[in-house]
Design a protein around this motif. Structure first.
Motif, PDB file in Angstrom:
ATOM      1  N   LEU A   1      11.735   5.743  17.542  1.00 25.97           N
ATOM      2  CA  LEU A   1      10.499   6.631  17.641  1.00 25.97           C
ATOM      3  C   LEU A   1      11.202   7.864  17.091  1.00 25.97           C
ATOM      4  CD1 LEU A   1       9.155   5.746  21.023  1.00 25.97           C
ATOM      5  CD2 LEU A   1       8.240   5.123  18.905  1.00 25.97           C
ATOM      6  N   ASP A   2      12.573   8.238  17.328  1.00 28.69           N
ATOM      7  CA  ASP A   2      13.000   9.470  16.907  1.00 28.69           C
ATOM      8  C   ASP A   2      12.968   9.820  15.291  1.00 28.69           C
ATOM      9  OD1 ASP A   2      14.662  11.868  17.214  1.00 28.69           O
ATOM     10  OD2 ASP A   2      15.941  11.009  16.195  1.00 28.69           O
ATOM     11  N   GLN A   3      13.108   8.595  14.708  1.00 24.34           N
ATOM     12  CA  GLN A   3      13.201   8.486  13.159  1.00 24.34           C
ATOM     13  C   GLN A   3      11.646   8.702  12.555  1.00 24.34           C
ATOM     14  OE1 GLN A   3      14.696   4.759  12.014  1.00 24.34           O
ATOM     15  NE2 GLN A   3      16.755   5.294  12.583  1.00 24.34           N
ATOM     16  N   VAL A   4      10.700   8.404  13.366  1.00 25.45           N
ATOM     17  CA  VAL A   4       9.298   8.318  13.131  1.00 25.45           C
ATOM     18  C   VAL A   4       8.913   9.882  13.341  1.00 25.45           C
ATOM     19  CG1 VAL A   4       6.982   7.780  13.718  1.00 25.45           C
ATOM     20  CG2 VAL A   4       8.524   6.182  13.652  1.00 25.45           C
ATOM     21  N   GLN A   5       9.481  10.612  14.141  1.00 30.46           N
ATOM     22  CA  GLN A   5       9.029  12.052  14.695  1.00 30.46           C
ATOM     23  C   GLN A   5       9.642  12.991  13.632  1.00 30.46           C
ATOM     24  OE1 GLN A   5      10.215  12.742  18.475  1.00 30.46           O
ATOM     25  NE2 GLN A   5       8.718  11.429  19.395  1.00 30.46           N
ATOM     26  N   GLN A   6      10.828  12.430  12.726  1.00 32.89           N
ATOM     27  CA  GLN A   6      11.180  13.207  12.120  1.00 32.89           C
ATOM     28  C   GLN A   6      11.003  13.151  10.666  1.00 32.89           C
ATOM     29  OE1 GLN A   6      13.670  15.835  12.658  1.00 32.89           O
ATOM     30  NE2 GLN A   6      13.360  15.034  14.856  1.00 32.89           N
ATOM     31  N   ARG A   7       9.857  12.449  10.380  1.00 34.23           N
ATOM     32  CA  ARG A   7       9.313  12.381   9.097  1.00 34.23           C
ATOM     33  C   ARG A   7       8.518  13.549   8.551  1.00 34.23           C
ATOM     34  NH1 ARG A   7       6.647   6.242   8.931  1.00 34.23           N
ATOM     35  NH2 ARG A   7       8.548   5.073   9.066  1.00 34.23           N
ATOM     36  N   PRO A   8       8.797  13.886   7.528  1.00 36.49           N
ATOM     37  CA  PRO A   8       8.061  15.051   6.864  1.00 36.49           C
ATOM     38  C   PRO A   8       6.553  15.097   6.913  1.00 36.49           C
ATOM     39  CG  PRO A   8       9.957  14.662   5.660  1.00 36.49           C
ATOM     40  CD  PRO A   8       9.530  13.386   6.393  1.00 36.49           C
ATOM     41  N   PHE A   9       5.903  16.059   7.061  1.00 42.07           N
ATOM     42  CA  PHE A   9       4.549  16.100   6.929  1.00 42.07           C
ATOM     43  C   PHE A   9       3.999  17.718   6.752  1.00 42.07           C
ATOM     44  CE2 PHE A   9       5.022  16.118  11.466  1.00 42.07           C
ATOM     45  CZ  PHE A   9       4.218  17.180  11.735  1.00 42.07           C
ATOM     46  N   ALA A  10       2.811  17.883   6.109  1.00 41.22           N
ATOM     47  CA  ALA A  10       2.361  19.112   5.999  1.00 41.22           C
ATOM     48  C   ALA A  10       0.883  18.944   5.735  1.00 41.22           C
ATOM     49  CB  ALA A  10       3.226  19.904   4.785  1.00 41.22           C
ATOM     50  N   GLN A  11       0.219  20.068   6.233  1.00 38.18           N
ATOM     51  CA  GLN A  11      -1.255  20.273   5.712  1.00 38.18           C
ATOM     52  C   GLN A  11      -1.576  21.635   5.636  1.00 38.18           C
ATOM     53  OE1 GLN A  11      -4.772  17.859   7.026  1.00 38.18           O
ATOM     54  NE2 GLN A  11      -5.339  19.869   8.358  1.00 38.18           N
ATOM     55  N   LEU A  12      -1.896  21.999   4.251  1.00 35.16           N
ATOM     56  CA  LEU A  12      -2.552  23.608   4.195  1.00 35.16           C
ATOM     57  C   LEU A  12      -3.852  23.537   3.986  1.00 35.16           C
ATOM     58  CD1 LEU A  12       0.333  24.026   1.311  1.00 35.16           C
ATOM     59  CD2 LEU A  12       0.435  24.519   3.748  1.00 35.16           C
TER      60      LEU A  12
ATOM     61  N   GLU B   1      13.854  12.643   0.302  1.00 29.02           N
ATOM     62  CA  GLU B   1      13.212  11.473  -0.675  1.00 29.02           C
ATOM     63  C   GLU B   1      12.539  10.475   0.084  1.00 29.02           C
ATOM     64  OE1 GLU B   1      14.850   8.779  -3.821  1.00 29.02           O
ATOM     65  OE2 GLU B   1      16.314   9.757  -2.800  1.00 29.02           O
ATOM     66  N   GLY B   2      11.655  10.200  -0.363  1.00 28.09           N
ATOM     67  CA  GLY B   2      10.602   9.077   0.000  1.00 28.09           C
ATOM     68  C   GLY B   2       9.487   8.840  -0.486  1.00 28.09           C
TER      69      GLY B   2
ATOM     70  N   GLY C   1      -3.458   9.815  -3.094  1.00 29.79           N
ATOM     71  CA  GLY C   1      -2.529   8.719  -3.584  1.00 29.79           C
ATOM     72  C   GLY C   1      -1.170   8.588  -2.857  1.00 29.79           C
ATOM     73  N   ILE C   2      -0.374   7.582  -3.142  1.00 31.06           N
ATOM     74  CA  ILE C   2       0.967   7.258  -2.812  1.00 31.06           C
ATOM     75  C   ILE C   2       2.029   7.557  -3.844  1.00 31.06           C
ATOM     76  CG2 ILE C   2       2.675   5.950  -1.309  1.00 31.06           C
ATOM     77  CD1 ILE C   2       0.168   4.605   0.015  1.00 31.06           C
ATOM     78  N   PHE C   3       2.952   8.251  -3.780  1.00 28.91           N
ATOM     79  CA  PHE C   3       3.903   8.664  -4.746  1.00 28.91           C
ATOM     80  C   PHE C   3       5.210   8.728  -4.170  1.00 28.91           C
ATOM     81  CE2 PHE C   3      -0.022  10.413  -5.930  1.00 28.91           C
ATOM     82  CZ  PHE C   3      -0.294   9.916  -7.166  1.00 28.91           C
ATOM     83  N   HIS C   4       6.315   8.542  -4.858  1.00 28.95           N
ATOM     84  CA  HIS C   4       7.679   8.684  -4.673  1.00 28.95           C
ATOM     85  C   HIS C   4       8.266  10.000  -5.081  1.00 28.95           C
ATOM     86  CE1 HIS C   4      12.005   8.358  -5.297  1.00 28.95           C
ATOM     87  NE2 HIS C   4      12.148   7.812  -4.154  1.00 28.95           N
ATOM     88  N   LEU C   5       8.747  10.704  -4.072  1.00 31.50           N
ATOM     89  CA  LEU C   5       9.094  12.333  -4.173  1.00 31.50           C
ATOM     90  C   LEU C   5      10.596  12.418  -3.799  1.00 31.50           C
ATOM     91  CD1 LEU C   5       6.071  14.131  -2.736  1.00 31.50           C
ATOM     92  CD2 LEU C   5       6.353  13.442  -5.293  1.00 31.50           C
TER      93      LEU C   5
ATOM     94  N   SER D   1      10.775   6.216   4.215  1.00 34.13           N
ATOM     95  CA  SER D   1      11.942   7.062   3.536  1.00 34.13           C
ATOM     96  C   SER D   1      12.738   6.426   2.686  1.00 34.13           C
ATOM     97  CB  SER D   1      12.674   7.319   4.946  1.00 34.13           C
ATOM     98  OG  SER D   1      13.300   6.350   5.336  1.00 34.13           O
ATOM     99  N   GLY D   2      13.475   7.070   1.701  1.00 32.35           N
ATOM    100  CA  GLY D   2      14.325   6.341   0.656  1.00 32.35           C
ATOM    101  C   GLY D   2      13.584   6.048  -0.564  1.00 32.35           C
ATOM    102  N   LYS D   3      14.052   4.873  -1.181  1.00 28.83           N
ATOM    103  CA  LYS D   3      13.404   4.374  -2.087  1.00 28.83           C
ATOM    104  C   LYS D   3      13.391   2.748  -2.426  1.00 28.83           C
ATOM    105  CE  LYS D   3      14.048   4.484  -7.164  1.00 28.83           C
ATOM    106  NZ  LYS D   3      14.762   4.944  -8.511  1.00 28.83           N
ATOM    107  N   ILE D   4      12.292   2.285  -2.677  1.00 24.55           N
ATOM    108  CA  ILE D   4      12.212   0.803  -2.604  1.00 24.55           C
ATOM    109  C   ILE D   4      12.733   0.271  -3.987  1.00 24.55           C
ATOM    110  CG2 ILE D   4      10.466  -1.101  -2.708  1.00 24.55           C
ATOM    111  CD1 ILE D   4       8.523   0.757  -1.273  1.00 24.55           C
ATOM    112  N   LEU D   5      13.654  -0.643  -3.736  1.00 22.44           N
ATOM    113  CA  LEU D   5      14.460  -1.264  -4.894  1.00 22.44           C
ATOM    114  C   LEU D   5      13.547  -2.268  -5.520  1.00 22.44           C
ATOM    115  CD1 LEU D   5      18.087  -1.854  -3.572  1.00 22.44           C
ATOM    116  CD2 LEU D   5      16.941  -0.086  -4.808  1.00 22.44           C
TER     117      LEU D   5
END
Length: 267
Positions: free
Chosen positions: A112-123, A162-163, A226-230, A262-266
């Motif tokens: 749960l702590d990892q989920v809460q640390q995921r970045p998000f934003a709305q402008l 990254e994710g 859409g979904i993108f790797h950043l 989070s991270g990069k899918i191989l």
């Protein structure tokens, strides 16, 4: 036989061939039959008892396995299963176990702590949305705007982790002109390329009749998602041709992003 003497009467034996014989069962054989019957019943009873005991052991083993599988996700069991943790953590665990009636707030499970640390934003849309090179400017302080583990600078969302992110944007224009060509784009600046990369685009050409040209309430909206790797350090922004016709305000325009992995899918 001597003369003048009385002779002895001869003995006569009669054999009756029709006589019936009755066999009398031995008492010893009947006793052994009863003993064998009792032994058979005893063996059957022991077999059933063994099956019952085996079933009880299997049921208890199943319950233990189920309890361990459920305990695996509990933070207390997780800490107890890792004895290499520090003494301070052990003291905290013992204090929580020994004082169940206390009002202490339990620790947050790791997942749960990892989920809460995921970045998000709305402008949300700004009252002055026109930026350089048709970049849309956003409100990042007041209203319903929010940024968490992400930054903002001059119309650009700044990626810190990254994710894979879900990106979305909506814009609204006043379509009062007789002909209007609009392009709504979501762009990305990254360190690997010198120029901006186009992630999403919506293009529309609208030409009105003279009757509709007098209608001051005609609007044009575009929504992209859409979904993108950043990567860390990337910058995401929105450009809009005919940006001078953009309808200002927080309710008709928005831009947002949130990490879904989070991270990069191989591959």
């Amino acid at each position: 036989m001597a003369e003048g003497g009385a002779g002895a009467c001869p003995q006569v034996f009669v054999v009756d061939t029709q006589a019936s014989y009755i066999s009398v069962s031995s008492g010893k054989g009947s006793r052994w039959a009863r003993v064998g019957h009792k032994c058979l019943l005893l063996l059957v009873g022991l077999t059933l008892l063994g099956l019952a005991v085996e079933g009880c052991f299997i049921y208890r083993l199943y319950k233990k396995t189920e309890e361990l599988s459920l305990c695996k996700y509990h933070p207390l069991c997780h800490n107890l299963s890792h004895p290499q943790t520090s003494g301070q953590q052990g003291g905290t665990i013992l204090s929580q176990v020994g004082h169940k009636e206390s009002n202490a707030i339990p620790t947050v499970p790791p997942h749960l702590d990892q989920v809460q640390q995921r970045p998000f934003a709305q402008l949300i849309g700004s009252n002055t949305p026109v930026g350089e090179n048709n970049v849309v400017l956003w409100e990042n302080i007041d209203g319903e705007t929010v940024t968490h583990n992400m930054g903002y600078n001059n119309g650009q969302l700044l990626v810190e982790k990254e994710g894979y992110y879900y990106l979305y944007s909506k814009v609204t224009l006043n379509a009062e002109k007789p002909c209007l060509l609009t392009q709504h784009k979501v762009m990305k600046d990254t360190r690997a390329y010198d120029s901006s990369i186009e992630l999403m685009r919506s293009k529309s050409s609208r030409c009105q009749t003279s009757a509709k040209a007098s209608d001051k309430g005609d609007l044009w909206s575009s929504f992209l998602a859409g979904i993108f790797h950043l990567q860390s350090g990337d910058k995401v922004f929105v450009t809009l041709e005919s940006i001078d016709n953009m309808r200002p305000g927080p309710t008709d325009n928005l831009m947002g992003a949130f990490m879904i992995y989070s991270g990069k899918i191989l591959q």
